[in-house]
Design a protein around this motif. Structure first.
Motif, PDB file in Angstrom:
ATOM      1  N   VAL A  32     -36.154  23.170  26.838  1.00  0.00           N
ATOM      2  CA  VAL A  32     -36.892  23.479  27.878  1.00  0.00           C
ATOM      3  C   VAL A  32     -38.472  22.499  27.624  1.00  0.00           C
ATOM      4  CG1 VAL A  32     -38.344  24.969  29.453  1.00  0.00           C
ATOM      5  CG2 VAL A  32     -36.283  25.730  28.279  1.00  0.00           C
ATOM      6  N   GLY A  33     -39.014  22.007  28.917  1.00  0.00           N
ATOM      7  CA  GLY A  33     -40.166  21.423  28.923  1.00  0.00           C
ATOM      8  C   GLY A  33     -41.008  21.644  29.934  1.00  0.00           C
ATOM      9  N   SER A  34     -42.379  21.469  30.028  1.00  0.00           N
ATOM     10  CA  SER A  34     -42.925  22.020  31.373  1.00  0.00           C
ATOM     11  C   SER A  34     -44.197  20.913  31.571  1.00  0.00           C
ATOM     12  CB  SER A  34     -43.441  23.372  30.748  1.00  0.00           C
ATOM     13  OG  SER A  34     -44.306  23.227  29.946  1.00  0.00           O
ATOM     14  N   VAL A  35     -44.484  20.957  32.753  1.00  0.00           N
ATOM     15  CA  VAL A  35     -45.768  20.153  33.515  1.00  0.00           C
ATOM     16  C   VAL A  35     -46.693  21.174  33.981  1.00  0.00           C
ATOM     17  CG1 VAL A  35     -46.333  18.138  34.678  1.00  0.00           C
ATOM     18  CG2 VAL A  35     -44.164  18.370  33.577  1.00  0.00           C
ATOM     19  N   LYS A  36     -47.926  21.128  33.534  1.00  0.00           N
ATOM     20  CA  LYS A  36     -48.834  21.855  34.265  1.00  0.00           C
ATOM     21  C   LYS A  36     -49.920  21.067  35.123  1.00  0.00           C
ATOM     22  CE  LYS A  36     -52.193  24.971  35.279  1.00  0.00           C
ATOM     23  NZ  LYS A  36     -52.079  25.813  36.379  1.00  0.00           N
ATOM     24  N   GLU A  37     -49.871  21.184  36.368  1.00  0.00           N
ATOM     25  CA  GLU A  37     -51.206  20.532  37.061  1.00  0.00           C
ATOM     26  C   GLU A  37     -52.450  21.054  37.207  1.00  0.00           C
ATOM     27  OE1 GLU A  37     -51.861  17.215  39.758  1.00  0.00           O
ATOM     28  OE2 GLU A  37     -49.640  17.645  39.534  1.00  0.00           O
ATOM     29  N   ILE A  38     -53.473  20.474  36.877  1.00  0.00           N
ATOM     30  CA  ILE A  38     -54.638  20.968  36.775  1.00  0.00           C
ATOM     31  C   ILE A  38     -55.613  20.584  37.951  1.00  0.00           C
ATOM     32  CG2 ILE A  38     -56.777  21.037  35.287  1.00  0.00           C
ATOM     33  CD1 ILE A  38     -54.521  22.364  33.773  1.00  0.00           C
ATOM     34  N   HIS A  39     -55.915  21.660  38.812  1.00  0.00           N
ATOM     35  CA  HIS A  39     -56.484  21.601  39.956  1.00  0.00           C
ATOM     36  C   HIS A  39     -58.041  21.583  39.848  1.00  0.00           C
ATOM     37  CE1 HIS A  39     -52.854  21.348  42.259  1.00  0.00           C
ATOM     38  NE2 HIS A  39     -52.505  22.176  41.587  1.00  0.00           N
ATOM     39  N   PHE A  40     -58.492  20.664  38.889  1.00  0.00           N
ATOM     40  CA  PHE A  40     -60.085  20.862  38.787  1.00  0.00           C
ATOM     41  C   PHE A  40     -60.399  19.273  38.394  1.00  0.00           C
ATOM     42  CE2 PHE A  40     -63.264  21.367  35.242  1.00  0.00           C
ATOM     43  CZ  PHE A  40     -64.321  21.700  36.119  1.00  0.00           C
ATOM     44  N   GLU A  41     -61.551  18.864  39.223  1.00  0.00           N
ATOM     45  CA  GLU A  41     -61.700  17.506  39.242  1.00  0.00           C
ATOM     46  C   GLU A  41     -62.199  16.947  37.856  1.00  0.00           C
ATOM     47  OE1 GLU A  41     -62.132  13.646  40.852  1.00  0.00           O
ATOM     48  OE2 GLU A  41     -61.299  15.413  41.684  1.00  0.00           O
ATOM     49  N   GLN A  42     -63.022  17.923  37.254  1.00  0.00           N
ATOM     50  CA  GLN A  42     -63.904  17.335  35.905  1.00  0.00           C
ATOM     51  C   GLN A  42     -62.767  17.701  34.612  1.00  0.00           C
ATOM     52  OE1 GLN A  42     -66.557  15.799  36.441  1.00  0.00           O
ATOM     53  NE2 GLN A  42     -66.250  16.229  38.456  1.00  0.00           N
ATOM     54  N   ASP A  80     -47.774   9.428  38.070  1.00  0.00           N
ATOM     55  CA  ASP A  80     -46.830   9.996  38.993  1.00  0.00           C
ATOM     56  C   ASP A  80     -45.812  10.862  38.167  1.00  0.00           C
ATOM     57  OD1 ASP A  80     -44.327   8.703  38.740  1.00  0.00           O
ATOM     58  OD2 ASP A  80     -45.312   7.234  39.634  1.00  0.00           O
ATOM     59  N   ILE A  81     -45.277  12.039  38.947  1.00  0.00           N
ATOM     60  CA  ILE A  81     -44.245  12.983  38.356  1.00  0.00           C
ATOM     61  C   ILE A  81     -43.034  12.310  37.637  1.00  0.00           C
ATOM     62  CG2 ILE A  81     -42.862  15.119  38.459  1.00  0.00           C
ATOM     63  CD1 ILE A  81     -45.657  15.794  38.131  1.00  0.00           C
ATOM     64  N   ASP A  82     -42.560  11.279  38.523  1.00  0.00           N
ATOM     65  CA  ASP A  82     -41.183  10.641  37.925  1.00  0.00           C
ATOM     66  C   ASP A  82     -41.627   9.853  36.565  1.00  0.00           C
ATOM     67  OD1 ASP A  82     -38.962  10.790  39.292  1.00  0.00           O
ATOM     68  OD2 ASP A  82     -39.640   9.623  41.150  1.00  0.00           O
ATOM     69  N   HIS A  83     -42.925   9.384  36.669  1.00  0.00           N
ATOM     70  CA  HIS A  83     -43.329   8.392  35.252  1.00  0.00           C
ATOM     71  C   HIS A  83     -43.412   9.679  34.362  1.00  0.00           C
ATOM     72  CE1 HIS A  83     -45.878   5.471  33.495  1.00  0.00           C
ATOM     73  NE2 HIS A  83     -45.157   5.867  32.362  1.00  0.00           N
ATOM     74  N   ILE A  84     -43.919  10.678  34.416  1.00  0.00           N
ATOM     75  CA  ILE A  84     -43.996  11.893  33.433  1.00  0.00           C
ATOM     76  C   ILE A  84     -42.762  12.479  33.018  1.00  0.00           C
ATOM     77  CG2 ILE A  84     -44.923  14.268  32.963  1.00  0.00           C
ATOM     78  CD1 ILE A  84     -47.097  13.440  35.023  1.00  0.00           C
ATOM     79  N   LEU A  85     -41.769  12.634  33.898  1.00  0.00           N
ATOM     80  CA  LEU A  85     -40.439  13.049  33.571  1.00  0.00           C
ATOM     81  C   LEU A  85     -39.572  12.242  32.767  1.00  0.00           C
ATOM     82  CD1 LEU A  85     -39.540  15.032  36.798  1.00  0.00           C
ATOM     83  CD2 LEU A  85     -40.344  15.961  34.767  1.00  0.00           C
ATOM     84  N   SER A  86     -39.927  10.912  32.711  1.00  0.00           N
ATOM     85  CA  SER A  86     -39.411   9.827  31.970  1.00  0.00           C
ATOM     86  C   SER A  86     -39.550  10.013  30.580  1.00  0.00           C
ATOM     87  CB  SER A  86     -39.899   8.386  32.276  1.00  0.00           C
ATOM     88  OG  SER A  86     -40.928   8.117  31.963  1.00  0.00           O
ATOM     89  N   PHE A  87     -40.341  10.815  30.065  1.00  0.00           N
ATOM     90  CA  PHE A  87     -40.859  11.080  28.683  1.00  0.00           C
ATOM     91  C   PHE A  87     -39.841  12.442  28.411  1.00  0.00           C
ATOM     92  CE2 PHE A  87     -44.666   9.188  30.229  1.00  0.00           C
ATOM     93  CZ  PHE A  87     -44.894   8.141  29.304  1.00  0.00           C
ATOM     94  N   TYR A  88     -39.314  13.086  29.347  1.00  0.00           N
ATOM     95  CA  TYR A  88     -38.717  14.387  29.093  1.00  0.00           C
ATOM     96  C   TYR A  88     -36.934  13.975  28.858  1.00  0.00           C
ATOM     97  CZ  TYR A  88     -42.695  16.965  30.137  1.00  0.00           C
ATOM     98  OH  TYR A  88     -44.164  17.757  29.967  1.00  0.00           O
ATOM     99  N   ASN A  89     -36.430  14.636  28.181  1.00  0.00           N
ATOM    100  CA  ASN A  89     -34.948  14.561  28.105  1.00  0.00           C
ATOM    101  C   ASN A  89     -34.231  15.948  27.937  1.00  0.00           C
ATOM    102  OD1 ASN A  89     -35.566  15.235  25.145  1.00  0.00           O
ATOM    103  ND2 ASN A  89     -34.335  13.454  24.504  1.00  0.00           N
ATOM    104  N   HIS A  90     -35.018  17.121  28.406  1.00  0.00           N
ATOM    105  CA  HIS A  90     -34.770  18.509  28.219  1.00  0.00           C
ATOM    106  C   HIS A  90     -33.667  18.992  29.101  1.00  0.00           C
ATOM    107  CE1 HIS A  90     -38.635  17.783  26.389  1.00  0.00           C
ATOM    108  NE2 HIS A  90     -38.309  18.713  25.519  1.00  0.00           N
ATOM    109  N   ASP A  91     -32.977  20.190  28.905  1.00  0.00           N
ATOM    110  CA  ASP A  91     -32.190  20.652  29.872  1.00  0.00           C
ATOM    111  C   ASP A  91     -32.797  21.237  31.065  1.00  0.00           C
ATOM    112  OD1 ASP A  91     -29.795  20.553  27.778  1.00  0.00           O
ATOM    113  OD2 ASP A  91     -30.662  22.431  27.185  1.00  0.00           O
ATOM    114  N   PHE A  92     -34.184  21.792  30.921  1.00  0.00           N
ATOM    115  CA  PHE A  92     -34.620  22.269  32.110  1.00  0.00           C
ATOM    116  C   PHE A  92     -36.394  21.632  31.902  1.00  0.00           C
ATOM    117  CE2 PHE A  92     -31.104  25.342  32.510  1.00  0.00           C
ATOM    118  CZ  PHE A  92     -31.310  25.366  33.627  1.00  0.00           C
TER     119      PHE A  92
END
Length: 247
Positions: A32-42, A80-92
C-alpha cells in the motif's frame, strides 16, 4: 496498480478512515502507498536555514535528504498525480484530499449535505462521521471504518480497478467512453476494466524500464514508421514480431 481517493472536509474522519483502510489492506498482505494533498499555501517540509534549504536556494533543482531511517526527495515544483504515481508500484495507492484526478472515490463527511456537495459518478461508498447515523445514501453504502473496516475493504477489493490511463476524451475514446466514463461504468458493473483498448495493444514502448501508454493513433504512427523502414531490410518477414531496443 489500483488507485482510489478518500475525499471530505477537515474533521470528518477522513484521515482516520484512511488509516483503518491501510491497516486492513496490509493485514490482507497487499502493498500500500498513499498520497496526501496539503491544502495550505505556505506548506513546505523543508525549512529555512537547513542544509537542504541552502542547496535549494543555491539553485539545485532536485534535493535529496538521506537519513538513517528515511530518504526524502524534494522537488521544487508541484507534480501532477500521474507523475507522482509513476514512483509507486504498490497493489493499492490511497489518495487523500486529491480532487483533480479521476479515480474511484469514498466520501467522508459529517452530514448528508456535505456528501451531496461532493457526489459524482465515481463515488462508490460513504464513510466518516456520517456513517454513525446512516447505513445508505442515494444507493451508496455508508460504512463506519471504526466498527466495520472489513466490510469497507471488501468493497474496495470489489470496486477499485487497475488505474486507467487518464487520457482526455479527444485523444482516445476507442472503447466508446472517456477514461472517466469507463471508470464510472466499471463501478456500476456496466463495463469491465479489460474494455480499455490499451490493455491489448500490439505496440509497446518502454523508456527507462517504464511502460509508456499510447493512444491508438500514436501507436499507428509508430508502427507504420517502423514498418516503413524495416520492411525494406533484408531479413524482414511479414507478420513476424519486431523488437527494437535503443540504449
Amino acid at each position: 496498480m489500483k488507485v482510489f481517493s478518500v475525499a471530505g472536509i477537515t474533521q470528518s474522519g477522513k484521515t482516520t478512515t484512511i488509516e483503518n483502510i491501510i491497516r486492513e489492506l496490509r493485514k490482507r498482505r497487499y502493498s500500500v502507498g498513499s498520497v496526501k494533498e496539503i491544502h495550505f499555501e505556505q506548506f513546505a517540509i523543508d525549512t529555512e536555514g537547513t542544509n537542504t534549504h541552502r542547496h535549494k536556494n543555491a539553485g539545485s533543482q532536485l534535493v535529496t535528504a538521506r537519513g538513517y531511517h528515511e530518504t526524502d526527495i524534494l522537488f521544487q515544483n508541484k507534480l501532477d498525480i500521474d507523475h507522482i504515481l509513476s514512483f509507486y508500484n504498490h497493489d493499492f495507492v490511497v489518495l487523500e484530499g486529491v480532487d483533480d484526478y479521476d479515480v474511484p472515490k469514498i466520501i467522508s463527511a459529517h452530514n448528508e449535505e456535505e456528501v451531496l456537495e461532493r457526489m459524482d459518478d465515481l463515488v462508490f461508498a460513504i464513510s466518516g462521521r456520517i456513517s454513525n447515523t446512516i447505513d445508505e445514501l442515494q444507493g451508496l453504502p455508508a460504512i463506519n471504518s471504526m466498527e466495520n473496516i472489513e466490510k469497507l475493504v471488501d468493497l474496495i477489493e470489489e470496486k477499485v480497478y487497475d488505474k486507467l490511463p487518464a487520457f482526455p476524451e479527444e485523444c482516445c475514446n476507442e472503447c466508446g467512453y472517456s477514461c472517466r466514463e469507463l471508470g464510472s461504468m466499471i463501478l456500476k458493473g456496466k463495463a469491465k476494466r479489460e474494455e480499455c483498448v490499451l490493455e491489448n495493444t500490439k505496440v509497446k514502448l518502454q523508456i527507462g524500464g517504464k511502460d509508456i501508454k499510447m493512444v491508438p493513433f500514436v501507436q499507428n504512427i509508430l508502427s507504420n514508421a517502423v514498418l516503413g523502414v524495416v520492411s525494406e531490410l533484408e531479413g524482414y518477414m511479414k507478420g513476424k514480431e519486431i523488437s527494437i531496443h535503443i540504449e
